[in-house]
Design a protein around this motif. Structure first.
Motif, PDB file in Angstrom:
ATOM      1  N   ILE A 150     -17.385   6.428   8.354  1.00  0.00           N
ATOM      2  CA  ILE A 150     -18.724   6.639   7.811  1.00  0.00           C
ATOM      3  C   ILE A 150     -19.317   7.858   8.498  1.00  0.00           C
ATOM      4  N   SER A 151     -19.528   8.927   7.733  1.00  0.00           N
ATOM      5  CA  SER A 151     -20.075  10.169   8.261  1.00  0.00           C
ATOM      6  C   SER A 151     -21.536  10.287   7.856  1.00  0.00           C
ATOM      7  N   MET A 152     -22.358  10.783   8.773  1.00  0.00           N
ATOM      8  CA  MET A 152     -23.794  10.903   8.534  1.00  0.00           C
ATOM      9  C   MET A 152     -24.168  12.344   8.188  1.00  0.00           C
ATOM     10  N   PHE A 153     -25.086  12.508   7.219  1.00  0.00           N
ATOM     11  CA  PHE A 153     -25.572  13.823   6.840  1.00  0.00           C
ATOM     12  C   PHE A 153     -27.098  13.819   6.819  1.00  0.00           C
ATOM     13  N   SER A 154     -27.688  14.813   7.510  1.00  0.00           N
ATOM     14  CA  SER A 154     -29.128  15.002   7.483  1.00  0.00           C
ATOM     15  C   SER A 154     -29.423  16.387   6.930  1.00  0.00           C
ATOM     16  N   ALA A 155     -30.689  16.813   7.032  1.00  0.00           N
ATOM     17  CA  ALA A 155     -31.070  18.122   6.494  1.00  0.00           C
ATOM     18  C   ALA A 155     -30.325  19.254   7.190  1.00  0.00           C
ATOM     19  N   GLY A 156     -29.937  19.050   8.453  1.00  0.00           N
ATOM     20  CA  GLY A 156     -29.239  20.087   9.205  1.00  0.00           C
ATOM     21  C   GLY A 156     -27.742  20.087   9.018  1.00  0.00           C
ATOM     22  N   GLY A 157     -27.206  19.153   8.236  1.00  0.00           N
ATOM     23  CA  GLY A 157     -25.768  19.078   8.031  1.00  0.00           C
ATOM     24  C   GLY A 157     -25.177  17.810   8.606  1.00  0.00           C
ATOM     25  N   GLY A 158     -23.866  17.843   8.898  1.00  0.00           N
ATOM     26  CA  GLY A 158     -23.175  16.673   9.411  1.00  0.00           C
ATOM     27  C   GLY A 158     -23.660  16.284  10.800  1.00  0.00           C
ATOM     28  N   GLU A 159     -23.749  14.965  11.041  1.00  0.00           N
ATOM     29  CA  GLU A 159     -24.206  14.451  12.331  1.00  0.00           C
ATOM     30  C   GLU A 159     -23.171  13.542  12.972  1.00  0.00           C
ATOM     31  N   GLY A 160     -21.905  13.788  12.691  1.00  0.00           N
ATOM     32  CA  GLY A 160     -20.884  12.895  13.235  1.00  0.00           C
ATOM     33  C   GLY A 160     -20.818  11.610  12.433  1.00  0.00           C
ATOM     34  N   GLY A 161     -20.223  10.591  13.018  1.00  0.00           N
ATOM     35  CA  GLY A 161     -20.096   9.342  12.291  1.00  0.00           C
ATOM     36  C   GLY A 161     -19.506   8.240  13.145  1.00  0.00           C
ATOM     37  N   LEU A 162     -19.065   7.208  12.472  1.00  0.00           N
ATOM     38  CA  LEU A 162     -18.486   6.050  13.146  1.00  0.00           C
ATOM     39  C   LEU A 162     -17.486   5.392  12.207  1.00  0.00           C
ATOM     40  N   ARG A 163     -16.746   4.452  12.755  1.00  0.00           N
ATOM     41  CA  ARG A 163     -15.781   3.707  11.945  1.00  0.00           C
ATOM     42  C   ARG A 163     -16.241   2.262  11.813  1.00  0.00           C
ATOM     43  N   ARG A 164     -16.023   1.712  10.638  1.00  0.00           N
ATOM     44  CA  ARG A 164     -16.340   0.307  10.375  1.00  0.00           C
ATOM     45  C   ARG A 164     -15.086  -0.390   9.872  1.00  0.00           C
ATOM     46  N   ARG A 165     -14.881  -1.599  10.342  1.00  0.00           N
ATOM     47  CA  ARG A 165     -13.740  -2.374   9.872  1.00  0.00           C
ATOM     48  C   ARG A 165     -13.857  -2.630   8.376  1.00  0.00           C
ATOM     49  N   LYS A 166     -12.733  -2.536   7.677  1.00  0.00           N
ATOM     50  CA  LYS A 166     -12.742  -2.798   6.241  1.00  0.00           C
ATOM     51  C   LYS A 166     -13.114  -4.255   5.964  1.00  0.00           C
ATOM     52  N   ARG A 167     -13.706  -4.490   4.818  1.00  0.00           N
ATOM     53  CA  ARG A 167     -13.957  -5.863   4.367  1.00  0.00           C
ATOM     54  C   ARG A 167     -13.639  -5.940   2.883  1.00  0.00           C
ATOM     55  N   GLY A 168     -13.110  -7.066   2.473  1.00  0.00           N
ATOM     56  CA  GLY A 168     -12.709  -7.231   1.085  1.00  0.00           C
ATOM     57  C   GLY A 168     -13.870  -7.644   0.206  1.00  0.00           C
ATOM     58  N   LEU A 169     -13.739  -7.365  -1.086  1.00  0.00           N
ATOM     59  CA  LEU A 169     -14.781  -7.770  -2.024  1.00  0.00           C
ATOM     60  C   LEU A 169     -14.934  -9.286  -2.102  1.00  0.00           C
ATOM     61  N   ASP A 170     -13.863  -9.992  -1.737  1.00  0.00           N
ATOM     62  CA  ASP A 170     -13.950 -11.454  -1.773  1.00  0.00           C
ATOM     63  C   ASP A 170     -14.849 -12.010  -0.669  1.00  0.00           C
ATOM     64  N   THR A 171     -15.232 -11.148   0.295  1.00  0.00           N
ATOM     65  CA  THR A 171     -16.134 -11.604   1.360  1.00  0.00           C
ATOM     66  C   THR A 171     -17.592 -11.285   1.047  1.00  0.00           C
ATOM     67  N   VAL A 172     -17.841 -10.653  -0.094  1.00  0.00           N
ATOM     68  CA  VAL A 172     -19.205 -10.312  -0.493  1.00  0.00           C
ATOM     69  C   VAL A 172     -19.630 -11.254  -1.611  1.00  0.00           C
ATOM     70  N   PHE A 173     -20.757 -11.894  -1.415  1.00  0.00           N
ATOM     71  CA  PHE A 173     -21.204 -12.901  -2.374  1.00  0.00           C
ATOM     72  C   PHE A 173     -22.358 -12.358  -3.205  1.00  0.00           C
ATOM     73  N   VAL A 174     -21.973 -11.823  -4.350  1.00  0.00           N
ATOM     74  CA  VAL A 174     -22.919 -11.421  -5.389  1.00  0.00           C
ATOM     75  C   VAL A 174     -22.346 -11.941  -6.698  1.00  0.00           C
TER      76      VAL A 174
END
Length: 388
Positions: A150-174
């Motif tokens: 996950i990369s962050m972008f502001s008005a000045g451009g890229g601000e670095g980012g972080l990593r998030r563990r993947k999650r499956g659609l079966d774990t999202v309840f909508v």
């Protein structure tokens, strides 16, 4: 003696001119001779080496940077730098070995950006493109293969980012129909470049998810990106949106969360009379041209979320600019029961009035199954009494 003979005789008898012509001829000869090796080296460079360029705005940059450090030959480069608490390959050039193939690299930094902009250029001593592809796969650490960037972008451009563990659609309840609709649309879009080109339609996909807070919009985006293997580019400011979009690749999904809250007065009304009109108009103008205009890059994919669809300027959500407008509301009973099973391992919920996923998650995380069913049943009784 004819005219040509006379002219030639006059030229050769002028010592100053002869000397100048001779010097020019000699200089030209030396220039040609000097450029021959350069031309040959350039030919070798283009035919024997296979190059790859990795920029610091790309998601692969940190992995490539660290991967080179473990394979460079110290004898040819002693340049190091401290980054993220450890020693990394420093700026400059060097050599390395990967899988029996020699490579040379250079690492440079540009000072012409708002934020540091770095480039790693790697040249492999092979014509086999597969070597480069294996290198790019292998440079990704094992723990990163089950995560998304996950990369962050502001008005000045890229601000670095972080990593998030993947999650499956079966774990999202909508509502299941919402998940099916999104998966179907993104699956079709991925292979529809020629379809768009043959009809003169811009190849891009824009989606708006709207609904009350806590209904799972963010979780849905996270899981969708995980299932498709997308990395997320998260937009924190609408200023510079066009530049952010142009930095994307076919593997990127852009996300603009709560779009109505990250810019001042996105509509064309007069809600913010005290503000500078130019600053008020800029975000809307940038959005419209970036989402569907001359600035829109091919293959662009973006999802916009809002809790208040009615606060957005109609131009933002019009057909052609946005392809899908999807309401994500409180969970229907089928989804609530699926969530109950996931938390408690058994069937449950007889009486139910619609709740958001966030409300149910809080209940399921702090109450027993019996307490939850009792609480939900009481709410149904209260609801019946209110209606009566």
């Amino acid at each position: 003696m004819n005219y040509l003979d006379t002219a030639f005789s006059a030229l050769t008898s002028n010592q100053l001119l002869v000397g100048g012509v001779g010097t020019l001829a000699f200089g030209s000869l030396m220039y040609v001779l000097r450029t021959v090796p350069e031309t040959m080296l350039d030919l070798v460079e283009r035919t024997v080496w296979t190059k790859v360029f990795v920029e610091s705005l790309s998601n692969e940059y940190p992995d490539v940077d660290a991967f080179i450090e473990g394979r460079r030959l110290d004898f040819f480069s002693r340049s190091l730098e401290i980054k993220d608490g450890g020693l990394k390959t420093g700026f400059g050039g060097g050599w390395g070995v990967y899988g029996g193939t020699f490579f040379k690299y250079s690492k440079t930094k540009s000072a012409q950006q708002f934020t540091p902009f770095e480039t790693i250029t790697i040249s492999f001593l092979t014509r086999d493109r597969c070597v480069v592809e294996r290198f790019m796969r292998d440079c990704k650490p094992e723990e990163h293969r089950n995560s998304i960037q996950i990369s962050m972008f502001s008005a000045g451009g890229g601000e670095g980012g972080l990593r998030r563990r993947k999650r499956g659609l079966d774990t999202v309840f909508v509502d299941q129909s919402i998940k099916d609709r999104l998966v179907s649309r993104f699956s079709w879009f991925q292979g529809a470049e020629e379809w768009h080109a043959s009809r003169g339609i811009p190849w891009k996909l824009g989606v708006v998810l709207h609904g009350p807070p806590g209904t799972g919009k963010t979780s849905l985006i996270h899981a969708l990106a995980s299932d498709f293997g997308f990395d997320i580019k998260y937009i924190k400011s609408l200023h510079g949106l066009g530049a952010a979009f142009k930095s994307g690749t076919s593997n990127d999904l852009f996300v603009i969360e709560d779009i109505d809250t990250i810019a001042n007065s996105l509509d064309r009304g007069t809600k913010a009379k005290d503000e500078d009109p130019a600053m008020r108009a800029s975000p809307l103008h940038e959005i419209l041209n970036s989402m569907d205009g001359m600035q829109t890059p091919d293959g662009l994919k973006f999802i916009v979320t809002t809790n208040h669809l009615d606060r957005l300027d109609p131009a933002i959500v019009r057909p052609g600019r946005i392809d899908e407008v999807i309401e994500v509301g409180p969970l229907p009973i089928e989804s609530a029961r699926a969530m109950f099973r996931a938390f408690y391992g058994r069937e449950g919920i007889a009486g139910y009035t619609p709740r958001t996923g966030a409300e149910l998650q809080q209940m399921f995380s702090t109450m027993s199954a019996e307490e939850v069913e009792s609480e939900l049943g009481l709410k149904v009784v209260e609801r019946v009494r209110e209606v009566a």
